[in-house]
Scaffold this motif. Structure first.
Motif, PDB file in Angstrom:
ATOM      1  N   MET A  86       1.273  -1.187  -0.413  1.00  0.00           N
ATOM      2  CA  MET A  86      -0.214  -0.277   0.260  1.00  0.00           C
ATOM      3  C   MET A  86       0.918   1.044  -0.152  1.00  0.00           C
ATOM      4  SD  MET A  86      -3.118   1.607   2.695  1.00  0.00           S
ATOM      5  CE  MET A  86      -3.129  -0.139   3.451  1.00  0.00           C
ATOM      6  N   ILE A  87       1.023   1.503  -0.761  1.00  0.00           N
ATOM      7  CA  ILE A  87       1.685   3.368  -0.987  1.00  0.00           C
ATOM      8  C   ILE A  87       1.415   4.387   0.524  1.00  0.00           C
ATOM      9  CG2 ILE A  87       1.205   5.414  -2.193  1.00  0.00           C
ATOM     10  CD1 ILE A  87       1.383   4.056  -4.697  1.00  0.00           C
ATOM     11  N   GLN A  88       1.809   4.846   0.812  1.00  0.00           N
ATOM     12  CA  GLN A  88       1.715   5.808   1.688  1.00  0.00           C
ATOM     13  C   GLN A  88       1.730   6.770   1.270  1.00  0.00           C
ATOM     14  OE1 GLN A  88       3.214   4.943   5.859  1.00  0.00           O
ATOM     15  NE2 GLN A  88       1.693   3.017   5.919  1.00  0.00           N
ATOM     16  N   TYR A  89       1.003   8.219   1.538  1.00  0.00           N
ATOM     17  CA  TYR A  89       1.298   9.032   0.601  1.00  0.00           C
ATOM     18  C   TYR A  89       2.007  10.063   1.840  1.00  0.00           C
ATOM     19  CZ  TYR A  89      -1.593   7.486  -2.891  1.00  0.00           C
ATOM     20  OH  TYR A  89      -1.695   6.917  -3.897  1.00  0.00           O
ATOM     21  N   GLN A  90       2.798  11.610   1.922  1.00  0.00           N
ATOM     22  CA  GLN A  90       2.946  12.490   2.011  1.00  0.00           C
ATOM     23  C   GLN A  90       2.683  13.649   2.569  1.00  0.00           C
ATOM     24  OE1 GLN A  90       7.559  10.647   3.525  1.00  0.00           O
ATOM     25  NE2 GLN A  90       7.520  12.032   1.273  1.00  0.00           N
ATOM     26  N   SER A  91       2.418  14.708   3.154  1.00  0.00           N
ATOM     27  CA  SER A  91       1.735  15.823   2.942  1.00  0.00           C
ATOM     28  C   SER A  91       3.207  16.515   2.778  1.00  0.00           C
ATOM     29  CB  SER A  91       0.898  16.500   3.910  1.00  0.00           C
ATOM     30  OG  SER A  91       0.752  17.658   4.101  1.00  0.00           O
ATOM     31  N   GLU A  92       3.220  17.658   1.964  1.00  0.00           N
ATOM     32  CA  GLU A  92       4.264  18.377   2.416  1.00  0.00           C
ATOM     33  C   GLU A  92       3.790  20.207   1.562  1.00  0.00           C
ATOM     34  OE1 GLU A  92       6.814  16.782  -0.590  1.00  0.00           O
ATOM     35  OE2 GLU A  92       6.671  14.915   0.120  1.00  0.00           O
ATOM     36  N   HIS A  93       5.170  20.495   1.427  1.00  0.00           N
ATOM     37  CA  HIS A  93       4.849  22.163   0.640  1.00  0.00           C
ATOM     38  C   HIS A  93       4.776  22.058  -0.374  1.00  0.00           C
ATOM     39  CE1 HIS A  93       6.021  26.914   0.330  1.00  0.00           C
ATOM     40  NE2 HIS A  93       4.930  27.185   0.500  1.00  0.00           N
ATOM     41  N   LEU A  94       3.880  23.024  -1.087  1.00  0.00           N
ATOM     42  CA  LEU A  94       4.433  22.945  -2.608  1.00  0.00           C
ATOM     43  C   LEU A  94       5.857  22.740  -2.661  1.00  0.00           C
ATOM     44  CD1 LEU A  94       3.480  22.741  -6.083  1.00  0.00           C
ATOM     45  CD2 LEU A  94       2.315  24.685  -5.577  1.00  0.00           C
ATOM     46  N   SER A  95       6.497  22.540  -3.924  1.00  0.00           N
ATOM     47  CA  SER A  95       7.660  22.547  -4.761  1.00  0.00           C
ATOM     48  C   SER A  95       8.106  22.514  -6.151  1.00  0.00           C
ATOM     49  CB  SER A  95       8.736  21.967  -3.915  1.00  0.00           C
ATOM     50  OG  SER A  95       8.944  20.788  -3.832  1.00  0.00           O
ATOM     51  N   ALA A  96       8.959  22.870  -6.556  1.00  0.00           N
ATOM     52  CA  ALA A  96       9.013  22.850  -8.363  1.00  0.00           C
ATOM     53  C   ALA A  96       9.218  21.770  -8.308  1.00  0.00           C
ATOM     54  CB  ALA A  96      10.341  23.884  -8.633  1.00  0.00           C
ATOM     55  N   ASP A  97       9.070  21.033  -7.364  1.00  0.00           N
ATOM     56  CA  ASP A  97       9.602  19.287  -7.484  1.00  0.00           C
ATOM     57  C   ASP A  97       8.692  18.543  -7.721  1.00  0.00           C
ATOM     58  OD1 ASP A  97      13.032  19.810  -7.689  1.00  0.00           O
ATOM     59  OD2 ASP A  97      12.647  19.417  -5.293  1.00  0.00           O
ATOM     60  N   HIS A  98       7.755  18.839  -7.885  1.00  0.00           N
ATOM     61  CA  HIS A  98       6.885  18.347  -7.747  1.00  0.00           C
ATOM     62  C   HIS A  98       6.096  18.206  -8.803  1.00  0.00           C
ATOM     63  CE1 HIS A  98       6.111  18.765  -3.125  1.00  0.00           C
ATOM     64  NE2 HIS A  98       6.326  17.838  -2.955  1.00  0.00           N
ATOM     65  N   LYS A  99       5.222  16.635  -9.481  1.00  0.00           N
ATOM     66  CA  LYS A  99       4.985  16.703 -10.507  1.00  0.00           C
ATOM     67  C   LYS A  99       2.907  16.804 -10.706  1.00  0.00           C
ATOM     68  CE  LYS A  99       8.688  13.319 -11.730  1.00  0.00           C
ATOM     69  NZ  LYS A  99       9.026  12.513 -11.687  1.00  0.00           N
ATOM     70  N   LEU A 100       2.814  17.699 -11.143  1.00  0.00           N
ATOM     71  CA  LEU A 100       1.476  18.209 -11.342  1.00  0.00           C
ATOM     72  C   LEU A 100       0.841  18.354 -12.850  1.00  0.00           C
ATOM     73  CD1 LEU A 100       2.251  21.952  -9.850  1.00  0.00           C
ATOM     74  CD2 LEU A 100       1.437  19.914  -8.446  1.00  0.00           C
ATOM     75  N   ASP A 101       1.357  17.423 -13.920  1.00  0.00           N
ATOM     76  CA  ASP A 101       0.745  17.310 -15.112  1.00  0.00           C
ATOM     77  C   ASP A 101       0.054  16.188 -14.783  1.00  0.00           C
ATOM     78  OD1 ASP A 101       2.661  15.953 -14.462  1.00  0.00           O
ATOM     79  OD2 ASP A 101       3.505  15.635 -16.620  1.00  0.00           O
ATOM     80  N   VAL A 102      -0.341  14.958 -14.086  1.00  0.00           N
ATOM     81  CA  VAL A 102      -1.105  13.913 -13.950  1.00  0.00           C
ATOM     82  C   VAL A 102      -1.645  14.329 -13.790  1.00  0.00           C
ATOM     83  CG1 VAL A 102       0.645  12.401 -15.615  1.00  0.00           C
ATOM     84  CG2 VAL A 102       0.654  12.331 -12.849  1.00  0.00           C
ATOM     85  N   PHE A 103      -2.382  15.655 -12.256  1.00  0.00           N
ATOM     86  CA  PHE A 103      -3.138  15.522 -11.446  1.00  0.00           C
ATOM     87  C   PHE A 103      -4.638  15.731 -12.160  1.00  0.00           C
ATOM     88  CE2 PHE A 103      -5.233  18.588  -8.072  1.00  0.00           C
ATOM     89  CZ  PHE A 103      -6.150  17.406  -7.179  1.00  0.00           C
ATOM     90  N   ASP A 104      -5.698  15.071 -11.276  1.00  0.00           N
ATOM     91  CA  ASP A 104      -6.963  14.919 -12.228  1.00  0.00           C
ATOM     92  C   ASP A 104      -7.703  14.563 -10.746  1.00  0.00           C
ATOM     93  OD1 ASP A 104      -9.572  15.111 -13.346  1.00  0.00           O
ATOM     94  OD2 ASP A 104      -8.402  13.171 -14.394  1.00  0.00           O
ATOM     95  N   CYS A 105      -8.163  15.613 -10.587  1.00  0.00           N
ATOM     96  CA  CYS A 105      -9.231  15.481  -9.385  1.00  0.00           C
ATOM     97  C   CYS A 105     -10.749  15.256  -9.552  1.00  0.00           C
ATOM     98  CB  CYS A 105      -9.503  16.881  -8.334  1.00  0.00           C
ATOM     99  SG  CYS A 105      -9.472  17.961  -8.739  1.00  0.00           S
ATOM    100  N   GLY A 106     -11.239  15.178 -11.227  1.00  0.00           N
ATOM    101  CA  GLY A 106     -12.059  15.338 -11.449  1.00  0.00           C
ATOM    102  C   GLY A 106     -12.920  16.700 -11.533  1.00  0.00           C
ATOM    103  N   SER A 107     -12.607  17.457 -11.303  1.00  0.00           N
ATOM    104  CA  SER A 107     -12.931  19.277 -11.347  1.00  0.00           C
ATOM    105  C   SER A 107     -11.533  19.960 -12.417  1.00  0.00           C
ATOM    106  CB  SER A 107     -12.983  19.381  -9.959  1.00  0.00           C
ATOM    107  OG  SER A 107     -13.005  20.967 -10.758  1.00  0.00           O
ATOM    108  N   SER A 108     -11.884  20.333 -13.351  1.00  0.00           N
ATOM    109  CA  SER A 108     -11.521  20.638 -14.395  1.00  0.00           C
ATOM    110  C   SER A 108     -10.455  22.336 -13.972  1.00  0.00           C
ATOM    111  CB  SER A 108     -11.289  20.703 -15.920  1.00  0.00           C
ATOM    112  OG  SER A 108     -12.834  21.866 -15.870  1.00  0.00           O
ATOM    113  N   ALA A 109     -11.362  22.967 -13.046  1.00  0.00           N
ATOM    114  CA  ALA A 109     -11.314  24.378 -12.806  1.00  0.00           C
ATOM    115  C   ALA A 109      -9.990  23.822 -11.766  1.00  0.00           C
ATOM    116  CB  ALA A 109     -12.442  24.999 -12.078  1.00  0.00           C
ATOM    117  N   LEU A 110     -10.425  22.997 -10.814  1.00  0.00           N
ATOM    118  CA  LEU A 110      -9.485  23.204  -9.614  1.00  0.00           C
ATOM    119  C   LEU A 110      -7.948  22.757 -10.135  1.00  0.00           C
ATOM    120  CD1 LEU A 110     -11.800  21.880  -7.610  1.00  0.00           C
ATOM    121  CD2 LEU A 110     -10.589  24.089  -7.284  1.00  0.00           C
TER     122      LEU A 110
END
Length: 80
Positions: free
Chosen positions: A1-25
């Motif tokens: 099981m993957i355990q996610y980490q909470s982090e402050h947004l940085s340039a290293d984070h990959k945002l391009d595949v993020f999809d929460c179901g709301s195109s505006a968000l």
């Protein structure tokens, strides 16, 4: 099981595949979250897969309320 980490947004984070179901968000995270960080108008925290830095969730805190029509152009319309 993957355990996610909470982090402050940085340039290293990959945002391009993020999809929460709301195109505006999804769009706000990709286009404006880093701008909000740079202008100190918001702080974004992300949940990431620590093995890949892929973002799977986020929230942004803003300590103000500002109507878009009252904001300077650079804040009101963001920066891509």
């Amino acid at each position: 099981m993957i355990q996610y980490q909470s982090e402050h947004l940085s340039a290293d984070h990959k945002l391009d595949v993020f999809d929460c179901g709301s195109s505006a968000l999804d769009d706000w995270l990709r286009r404006f979250a880093r701008h909000a960080e740079a202008t100190n108008s918001g702080r974004t925290f992300v949940w990431v897969d620590p093995t890949s830095s892929v973002v799977v969730g986020y929230f942004t805190l803003a300590a103000h309320l500002l109507r878009r029509v009252e904001a300077p152009k650079g804040i009101a319309h963001g920066s891509s």
